[in-house]
Enzyme design. Sequence first.
Site, PDB file in Angstrom:
ATOM      1  N   ASP A  90       0.888  -0.986  -0.092  1.00 22.38           N
ATOM      2  CA  ASP A  90       0.153  -0.031   0.136  1.00 22.38           C
ATOM      3  C   ASP A  90       0.684   1.080  -0.049  1.00 22.38           C
ATOM      4  O   ASP A  90       2.272   0.972  -0.200  1.00 22.38           O
ATOM      5  CB  ASP A  90      -0.880   0.177   0.954  1.00 22.38           C
ATOM      6  N   HIS A  94      -2.852   3.188  -4.458  1.00 27.45           N
ATOM      7  CA  HIS A  94      -2.350   2.604  -3.302  1.00 27.45           C
ATOM      8  C   HIS A  94      -0.817   2.090  -3.231  1.00 27.45           C
ATOM      9  O   HIS A  94      -0.555   1.056  -2.877  1.00 27.45           O
ATOM     10  CB  HIS A  94      -3.126   1.539  -2.833  1.00 27.45           C
ATOM     11  N   GLU A  99      -9.951   2.840  -5.361  1.00 33.21           N
ATOM     12  CA  GLU A  99      -9.473   4.243  -4.939  1.00 33.21           C
ATOM     13  C   GLU A  99      -8.780   4.846  -6.130  1.00 33.21           C
ATOM     14  O   GLU A  99      -7.741   5.633  -5.411  1.00 33.21           O
ATOM     15  CB  GLU A  99      -9.097   4.301  -3.298  1.00 33.21           C
TER      16      GLU A  99
END
Length: 777
Positions: free
Chosen positions: A201, A276, A341
Amino acid sequence: MKPPILICILAVFMQMVACSNEQATAPAVIPQPVEMVLSHGRFRLAPDTRISWSGSQEASAVAAQLASVLRPATGFELIVSEGIDGDISLLIDASEEWKPEEYRLTVEKNKVIITAGSGAGLFRGIQTLRQLLPPQAFSHNRAEGVKWAIPCVRVTDYPRFGWRGMHLDVSRHFFDKEFVKKYIDILAMHKLNVFHWHLVDDQGWRIEIKKYPELTEVGAWRVDREDKPWDSRQPQQPGEKATYGGFYTQDDIREIVAYAADRFITVVPEIEMPAHVGSAMAACPEYSCTGGPFTVPPGGVWPITDIYCAGKEETFAFLEDVLTEVIDLFPSEYIHIGGDEADKTEWKRCRDCQARMRKEGLKDEHELQSYFIKRIELFLNSKGRRLIGWDEILQGGLAPEATVMSWQGFEGGIAAARSGHKAVMVPTSHCYLSVYQGDPVTEPESFRGLLTLKKVYSFEPVPPELTAEEAELIIGAQGCLWTEYITDGTRAEYMILPRLSALSEVIWSPSDRRNWEEFNIRLPKMLERFDAAGINYSRGSYRVDMYASYDEASGDIILEMASEQPSPEIRYTTDGSDPLPGSEEYSGPLKMTGKTTVKAAIFENGKMIGGISSKAININKATGMKVQYNIPFSDKYRGHADRTLVNGINGSGDFNDGHWQGFEGTDMDVVIDLGDETTISSISSGYMAAVGSWIFLPRSVEYSCSNDGNDYTPLGTVITEVDPADQGNMIEVYSSSFPAVNARYVRIVARGLITCPPWHAGAGNKAWLFCDEISVE
């Protein structure tokens, strides 16, 4: 000589009592088996007990594991040998058809037999056998004075779903190899079969990649900002060394994968893309759209704009190299690629990405993400693997063979199933164990929101709107643990347990075998097993929930108490002292007067179970009075509308509790009409900071009063002394005392931050101001 009739009656009575006691001590197995029939008698585990196995080497391995986990607590040798003549026999029977992971367990007074069609079935069977023993069987040290008795039962059992998982994020905080193994043991204890390992991440790259050593040399380390709130951390500055982090060598990973495989748990690695990946960008900026430079973020990032460039061929070559090494380490059918995202801002600006879109005939950046995911899927398929990703991989068109992990709700799973794709259900509403399980004031810091044990247990993975055929594509569910606020293993255990126990029953047991009250009866024995095993857990389900309501007609505040526990013994006080076994027992709603702090707790056999709950009631001159809003509150957080700020009820640490009002990107400006001129000498108001949720304390609060509602006299101003970067999660009461004056109207103006600061994950977006209760004395 015949025995007297009284003796015969007494014998029958004693037999009935014994039978009743046998039923009263029915085995507390979690998850609940498909079928379990209790009979009379017990099998005694003894120093000379022998374990035998037959059918395959998998049976041998499971038998050895059973002996290994029982030896420490019992001190017994527990010899293991091939055959069918052991006191405990484990058999793999290939002569009939078995459901996946199915097993049958029979306990008689002189013999225990577990039969299955596979090693996985046998292993699930020994988890049930362990739970039939006293809880001390889970201890890692010898337990003295324990009678190692197993009740005689017949069990037929198999899981409802094939994917029963639990996730662990090791990027936000690194967890060492030994804890990861302990985590896997907790999963095994609950008959789970998937460990979803979130290895990559923004805040850390945790997997060694031989071809790109810089991924761990640079990407695994960040500057230490652990003394600052997660979303208030300044990026690494020139000259600073990155010292916080860690990573797993490939040997570490092989060891953990093998450890899980011995427990019939598949490790599914997650290698995030295209977003990420801040840690990867810091190490390899050439695969971004801008070329950097980047540093590994020490805290929250939002929006996530620094992502892999979808226009460069070099990006895909890099990712294929990484995935090749990942595939060599993990034999799992699935490779998780994230896909969530991804902010497309840089893709819109990037010449390479725009050129890719023109070349491939893609109409927008969503279709570019679909192209990215589909290309990665083709590579994985060429290696005999399948792609799974978060539900954003649906954007722009789903890859042909992809499986969707539905986290934003149930909709992603529904869409996947209706289009013929498999789905794993992980809705935040029921499966994100990173949020609070009790009042944030008394719980360890975590994500805002409340997910109780009872709500986890209420989870139904298969949406009712699916057809029977579509429902077959819901292959299971799992819990998720994101670790922004979880820095060590002890806290991780606390956050997942016992909510994972509830989830395990949801995804293993038949839906018609699930019963909340009955689960609660079995739960205390599970907690004893955790105690014996040295596993931390929460008693959040043993808390008292207090609900206060304001009756506008009577002006009364009514307080009610409840608990997730069935028929709890709740004792309370109203003087601010801690409740004791002899305190007043709650029997119905309470009418509150004046300023009162109510404290309550659950008691059992004279002992407090769980923690103390507290509710502040604040009846004052403003209570129930009319409020004029010069700046309207947000409909998103309206509380109880116009009386929220003057209902005499202080908000809890949860801004969703209905007693807080939110103002988005504005100040707060309210006027309270006290009805008549009255003498006042102090005003106070309460505010919340939850920086991770974009909520900040006001910069200042100004109090003033008036007799005509037009001309106001200043009474005092309170300046916030806590820097927004240090606010984290907190509640502050702002008070101003002054010489007594007569007034009908009081005005409170709280100056908000308006926008999130430049260092914040939501920099430039509207900041929130939350107020709960205004008091006038």
